[in-house]
Design a protein around this motif. Sequence first.
Motif, PDB file in Angstrom:
ATOM      1  N   GLU A 109      33.943  43.626  38.620  1.00  0.00           N
ATOM      2  CA  GLU A 109      34.620  42.873  39.670  1.00  0.00           C
ATOM      3  C   GLU A 109      33.807  42.899  40.962  1.00  0.00           C
ATOM      4  O   GLU A 109      33.721  41.887  41.673  1.00  0.00           O
ATOM      5  N   LEU A 110      33.221  44.052  41.261  1.00  0.00           N
ATOM      6  CA  LEU A 110      32.394  44.161  42.467  1.00  0.00           C
ATOM      7  C   LEU A 110      31.180  43.240  42.377  1.00  0.00           C
ATOM      8  O   LEU A 110      30.865  42.510  43.330  1.00  0.00           O
ATOM      9  N   ILE A 111      30.507  43.258  41.241  1.00  0.00           N
ATOM     10  CA  ILE A 111      29.351  42.385  41.051  1.00  0.00           C
ATOM     11  C   ILE A 111      29.762  40.922  41.194  1.00  0.00           C
ATOM     12  O   ILE A 111      29.106  40.130  41.884  1.00  0.00           O
ATOM     13  N   GLY A 112      30.866  40.562  40.553  1.00  0.00           N
ATOM     14  CA  GLY A 112      31.330  39.182  40.618  1.00  0.00           C
ATOM     15  C   GLY A 112      31.661  38.754  42.030  1.00  0.00           C
ATOM     16  O   GLY A 112      31.386  37.610  42.422  1.00  0.00           O
ATOM     17  N   ARG A 113      32.220  39.675  42.795  1.00  0.00           N
ATOM     18  CA  ARG A 113      32.601  39.352  44.173  1.00  0.00           C
ATOM     19  C   ARG A 113      31.377  39.050  45.039  1.00  0.00           C
ATOM     20  O   ARG A 113      31.402  38.125  45.866  1.00  0.00           O
ATOM     21  N   TYR A 114      30.311  39.787  44.832  1.00  0.00           N
ATOM     22  CA  TYR A 114      29.127  39.594  45.662  1.00  0.00           C
ATOM     23  C   TYR A 114      28.212  38.492  45.142  1.00  0.00           C
ATOM     24  O   TYR A 114      27.576  37.786  45.919  1.00  0.00           O
ATOM     25  N   ARG A 115      28.132  38.338  43.833  1.00  0.00           N
ATOM     26  CA  ARG A 115      27.201  37.348  43.292  1.00  0.00           C
ATOM     27  C   ARG A 115      27.705  35.919  43.464  1.00  0.00           C
ATOM     28  O   ARG A 115      26.955  34.974  43.264  1.00  0.00           O
ATOM     29  N   THR A 116      28.974  35.741  43.837  1.00  0.00           N
ATOM     30  CA  THR A 116      29.491  34.388  44.061  1.00  0.00           C
ATOM     31  C   THR A 116      29.428  33.992  45.534  1.00  0.00           C
ATOM     32  O   THR A 116      29.767  32.862  45.872  1.00  0.00           O
TER      33      THR A 116
END
Length: 245
Positions: A109-116
Motif C-alpha cells: 500500500e505504501l509503494i502504491g501510494r507513492y508510485r502513483t
Amino acid sequence: VLRAPPGPARLEAARQLLESYYCQVMEEGFFHADPHPGNMKWWNDRIYFLDLGMVGEVEPAVRELMLLLLLAFANGDAEFLAEATLALAGDDGRADEVDLPTFQAELGELIGRYRTLKLSEIQLGPMLDALIEIAASHSIRLPAALAMTGKAFGQMQLAVTELDPELDPFESINGFMVKGLRTAADFEIEQQMALTNHSVTGVRTVYLPCRADRGYISSRLGREIARNGGSVNHLVPQCVHDALR
C-alpha cells in the motif's frame, strides 16, 4: 540555489545533486546532514554545499541494505522491500516473529501510494519515515541512521524539486547494480565487470557479502537443481524459488 536561471544547466544541476546524495549515502557513507536550499550556493552553473557543521555517517552494511530498500521502492516490489527491511533490522526483525503477509500488504500500500504521485510530489524523506512507522507497528526496529538520512533526503529534495519538478527521484537509484560475493575470488572477477559497466554505461556496482553458511551456493547450481526437478526452497528466497519453477 533557488535563484538559478532556467535552462539546461539548472536541470543538469538538479540531476547531479540527486545523484550526489545517493553517492554520499550509498557509496561513501558520509553525507551532508542539513542540505536545505539555504545551505547550497549557485555559482558558475554548479551547486556548492555550504555549512558542513552537521554531517552523518552510515555503516557499510546499513548503506548496502538501504540501497536495496530504495531499489525495492523503485521497482514496486513489496516482497523485496519486506525482505530488505527485515535484513536492515537484523536481530530486531526476525521473520518468524513478524506477521509477514500483513507486513508485505502494508508495504505494498505504501509503494502504491507513492508510485502513483506526480514526480514533483514523490518525497523520499516522508517515504522513508512512513516505512519506519510501518516497521515500528510490527515491533521492527530500524537503525537510527535511516531516520537521519530520510531527513537529509527530504531537505535535499526540496532543492531538486525546485530546480527540476519533472526529475524522477527513483531514476538515479536504478543506476546502481547489486552483486553478491561469496569469496575473494568473486570480487576479483566482479570488479573487472563493474569497472567496465561504469565506464560504458555509468552504472555503479554495490557488493553484498553472502552469509557464511551460504557461501557454497551459486546461481548456476540453483538453476540446475531446479531444472532437474529438485527443490531449492531452502537455499533461496521464496520469490527466487517461485521464479525458478
